[in-house]
Scaffold this motif. Structure first.
Motif, mmCIF file in Angstrom:
data_model
loop_
_atom_site.group_PDB
_atom_site.id
_atom_site.type_symbol
_atom_site.label_atom_id
_atom_site.label_comp_id
_atom_site.label_asym_id
_atom_site.label_seq_id
_atom_site.Cartn_x
_atom_site.Cartn_y
_atom_site.Cartn_z
ATOM 1 N N TYR A 143 0.833 -1.202 0.000
ATOM 2 C CA TYR A 143 0.000 0.000 0.000
ATOM 3 C C TYR A 143 0.861 1.243 0.000
ATOM 4 O O TYR A 143 1.893 1.308 0.667
ATOM 5 C CB TYR A 143 -0.922 0.022 1.228
ATOM 6 C CG TYR A 143 -2.109 0.934 1.049
ATOM 7 C CD1 TYR A 143 -3.145 0.572 0.212
ATOM 8 C CD2 TYR A 143 -2.171 2.173 1.692
ATOM 9 C CE1 TYR A 143 -4.236 1.411 0.019
ATOM 10 C CE2 TYR A 143 -3.258 3.016 1.508
ATOM 11 C CZ TYR A 143 -4.282 2.625 0.673
ATOM 12 O OH TYR A 143 -5.369 3.454 0.476
ATOM 13 N N ARG A 158 -3.882 -7.643 7.294
ATOM 14 C CA ARG A 158 -5.146 -7.861 6.590
ATOM 15 C C ARG A 158 -4.899 -8.219 5.128
ATOM 16 O O ARG A 158 -5.577 -9.071 4.560
ATOM 17 C CB ARG A 158 -6.013 -6.596 6.679
ATOM 18 C CG ARG A 158 -7.440 -6.852 6.251
ATOM 19 C CD ARG A 158 -8.148 -5.574 5.903
ATOM 20 N NE ARG A 158 -8.211 -4.660 7.038
ATOM 21 C CZ ARG A 158 -8.519 -3.367 6.927
ATOM 22 N NH1 ARG A 158 -8.790 -2.854 5.736
ATOM 23 N NH2 ARG A 158 -8.558 -2.603 7.986
ATOM 24 N N ASP A 168 2.452 -15.752 -9.834
ATOM 25 C CA ASP A 168 1.310 -15.279 -9.047
ATOM 26 C C ASP A 168 0.186 -16.303 -9.007
ATOM 27 O O ASP A 168 -0.993 -15.948 -9.067
ATOM 28 C CB ASP A 168 0.766 -13.965 -9.614
ATOM 29 C CG ASP A 168 1.654 -12.808 -9.252
ATOM 30 O OD1 ASP A 168 2.098 -12.754 -8.104
ATOM 31 O OD2 ASP A 168 1.918 -11.960 -10.128
ATOM 32 N N ARG A 226 -5.341 -23.420 -1.390
ATOM 33 C CA ARG A 226 -6.632 -22.762 -1.258
ATOM 34 C C ARG A 226 -7.167 -22.915 0.162
ATOM 35 O O ARG A 226 -7.475 -24.015 0.608
ATOM 36 C CB ARG A 226 -7.632 -23.352 -2.263
ATOM 37 C CG ARG A 226 -9.015 -22.744 -2.145
ATOM 38 C CD ARG A 226 -9.788 -22.879 -3.410
ATOM 39 N NE ARG A 226 -9.091 -22.227 -4.532
ATOM 40 C CZ ARG A 226 -9.626 -22.099 -5.750
ATOM 41 N NH1 ARG A 226 -10.832 -22.579 -5.998
ATOM 42 N NH2 ARG A 226 -8.954 -21.496 -6.706
ATOM 43 N N LEU A 258 -12.557 -19.686 3.999
ATOM 44 C CA LEU A 258 -13.088 -19.330 5.324
ATOM 45 C C LEU A 258 -14.560 -18.952 5.245
ATOM 46 O O LEU A 258 -15.078 -18.694 4.200
ATOM 47 C CB LEU A 258 -12.284 -18.170 5.898
ATOM 48 C CG LEU A 258 -10.861 -18.524 6.237
ATOM 49 C CD1 LEU A 258 -10.172 -17.346 6.873
ATOM 50 C CD2 LEU A 258 -10.827 -19.710 7.192
ATOM 51 N N GLN A 269 -6.227 2.292 -5.714
ATOM 52 C CA GLN A 269 -4.822 2.133 -6.075
ATOM 53 C C GLN A 269 -4.490 0.659 -6.120
ATOM 54 O O GLN A 269 -5.029 -0.131 -5.334
ATOM 55 C CB GLN A 269 -3.901 2.841 -5.073
ATOM 56 C CG GLN A 269 -3.905 2.288 -3.674
ATOM 57 C CD GLN A 269 -2.620 2.637 -2.887
ATOM 58 O OE1 GLN A 269 -1.673 1.864 -2.845
ATOM 59 N NE2 GLN A 269 -2.614 3.790 -2.253
ATOM 60 N N ARG A 273 -5.535 -8.044 -13.918
ATOM 61 C CA ARG A 273 -5.187 -9.206 -13.107
ATOM 62 C C ARG A 273 -5.530 -8.964 -11.642
ATOM 63 O O ARG A 273 -6.006 -9.852 -10.940
ATOM 64 C CB ARG A 273 -3.701 -9.517 -13.260
ATOM 65 C CG ARG A 273 -3.352 -10.893 -12.733
ATOM 66 C CD ARG A 273 -1.882 -11.025 -12.456
ATOM 67 N NE ARG A 273 -1.092 -10.841 -13.657
ATOM 68 C CZ ARG A 273 0.222 -10.637 -13.657
ATOM 69 N NH1 ARG A 273 0.871 -10.566 -12.509
ATOM 70 N NH2 ARG A 273 0.866 -10.463 -14.781
ATOM 71 N N ARG A 306 -18.926 -14.582 -3.689
ATOM 72 C CA ARG A 306 -17.816 -15.526 -3.794
ATOM 73 C C ARG A 306 -17.832 -16.211 -5.146
ATOM 74 O O ARG A 306 -18.737 -16.982 -5.460
ATOM 75 C CB ARG A 306 -17.904 -16.554 -2.662
ATOM 76 C CG ARG A 306 -16.798 -17.571 -2.743
ATOM 77 C CD ARG A 306 -16.543 -18.206 -1.413
ATOM 78 N NE ARG A 306 -16.165 -17.220 -0.402
ATOM 79 C CZ ARG A 306 -15.809 -17.536 0.838
ATOM 80 N NH1 ARG A 306 -15.809 -18.786 1.221
ATOM 81 N NH2 ARG A 306 -15.484 -16.600 1.690
#
Lengths: 256, 256
Positions: A82, A164, A248, A253, A256, B80, B164, B253
């Motif tokens: 970030y 997070r 990437d 997997r 939750l 961003q 992506r 989801r």
DNA sequence: CCAAAAGTGTTACCATTACACCCATGC
DNA sequence: GCATGGGTGTAATGGTAACACTTTTGG
């Protein structure tokens, strides 16, 4: 404090102005996640390890350098997550400290005092490999991520957002690979995931899932540790793992 | 070209130096994803809409401003997603063009020529709401994301990474909410997801899943359009939706 | 009447979950 | 022996995937 020296060496125009890189360096020890913090001159507040970007340096390289300066670790894993770019974001207190120490001629209006953009990275390191070499007057220490001391600016927010971010990308983050030693046990691996997720995971299902990725190789060894049955040791299939990481792709997997 | 004016107005020290914000502005029309690009003076290359950060402006505000300047859209959605910070990243060609036009006194060593950090945003807008108001000598146009023209620098990479990023966060991105009009049909919503994911989704399962989020309200209207059965119209439960969005919670989801 | 698109319901399947039981170790 | 932690197998569950049939509309 390395940054002092660098600025003092009148190389202060060797950096990109008003821009810094800060690192949330995470390790796993004693069954909890730790973050590495720095303190200067026994001040009240701790701060994330940070640095300025050399004019001839990728920002990723800056992050790797900051990591190396605080932990001696190279070739590990750093990931930007970030850019903090609020207009009121500045480390006035820190700038004052630096500038009164080094007293450059333009101290009054030095860019260190002005608004900063900070690009935040998280780094995953192996606790046992870290060698801290603090400079004179500088202190480096691990803190449990859920027992943070008083921090400069809003660095506790930065740490929270780092966690997070990792949580929401958990299947893609090389948690075990980068935070565990070469050989590790399944309970250790699971504990990392539990810390990040903040919840317990079923032992057996977790193991099955991890094995089914094909990224983990069981070794014919066990770890003799506690007063209990010795857990098996495993290692990662580094090649396969790296290939997924480079592209990437999802490592495992977790739902939750 | 707005940036010309701004720099020319000798307000060039009103910006953070060596730092820019660029926007991948996405909209959905004609069953394909479009990205908004800009071209100056009928040059060969297109470029992402971009801007500099005012000293008293959050970087998010800069992104919103860039969006508004190119589309007249306010209060939409910008996010961003990556800071491009390679050391060789500079738009020399662009800097030359700007500086030869405005001829500031320090043109030779102007910071516009030096290395740039670019913070990339993606923005989701409603195609029909966009009102382009290009400046003199400036051109704005939509392009299909899979049929891009020749682009400056590595802006095609930036677009790819934007897509992506959205794909990997697909359950958290307000695709429909921000790209569709107030009232929309399920096939439209599905088409957006199919574009982003690059694969077809089962009509019925998709519909069930979307409805089951509780974020979509069926209206007692249908859209009369083609030579086929008229699809139902829906709208979003804006309050519920916004609450999830504000708290970075999953909207739907999608499993692949 | 037909083709194309949209609405709805049902079944099969598979992955996740939730357990139960056994083994090893140190006190 | 027992408490603690680790290893393995299995049954139940629930969500996803796959699919068939009907309806509507314009040509």
């Amino acid at each position: 404090m390395r940054i002092l020296k660098e600025v003092y060496d009148s190389r202060h125009n060797e950096f990109l102005p008003q821009f810094s890189v800060e690192c949330v360096i995470l390790a796993f020890n004693d069954n909890v996640l730790k973050v590495l913090l720095r303190r200067v001159d026994m001040g009240d507040n701790w701060i994330l390890p940070w640095g300025l970007v050399h004019k001839e340096e990728d920002v990723d390289e800056t992050a790797e350098r900051v990591l190396k300066e605080s932990t001696s670790i190279e070739n590990s894993y750093v990931k930007q997550f970030y850019l903090f770019g609020q207009k009121d974001r500045t480390d006035k207190e820190l700038a004052d400290k630096i500038l009164t120490t080094i007293q450059p001629k333009d101290a009054e209006n030095h860019w260190l005092r002005s608004r900063f953009l900070s690009l935040a990275y998280y780094a995953l390191v192996e606790y046992g490999k870290v060698r801290m070499e603090p400079e004179e007057g500088e202190e480096l220490s691990w803190f449990n991520v859920d027992k943070l001391p008083s921090l400069f600016a809003k660095h506790d927010q930065v740490i929270k957002i780092a966690l997070r971010t990792i949580r929401s990308n958990i299947g893609y983050v090389p948690l075990g690979r980068k935070m565990l030693p070469e050989k590790f046990t399944m309970p250790e691996l699971r504990a990392i995931y539990e810390c990040i997720l903040g919840q317990e995971l079923d032992r057996r299902n977790f193991q099955r899932k991890m094995i089914s990725t094909g990224l983990i190789i069981p070794l014919n060894e066990t770890l003799k540790k506690g007063a209990h049955k010795s857990p098996h040791l495993y290692c990662f299939d580094k090649e396969k793992y790296q290939e997924l990481l480079d592209n990437d792709q999802e490592l495992v997997r977790i739902i939750l």
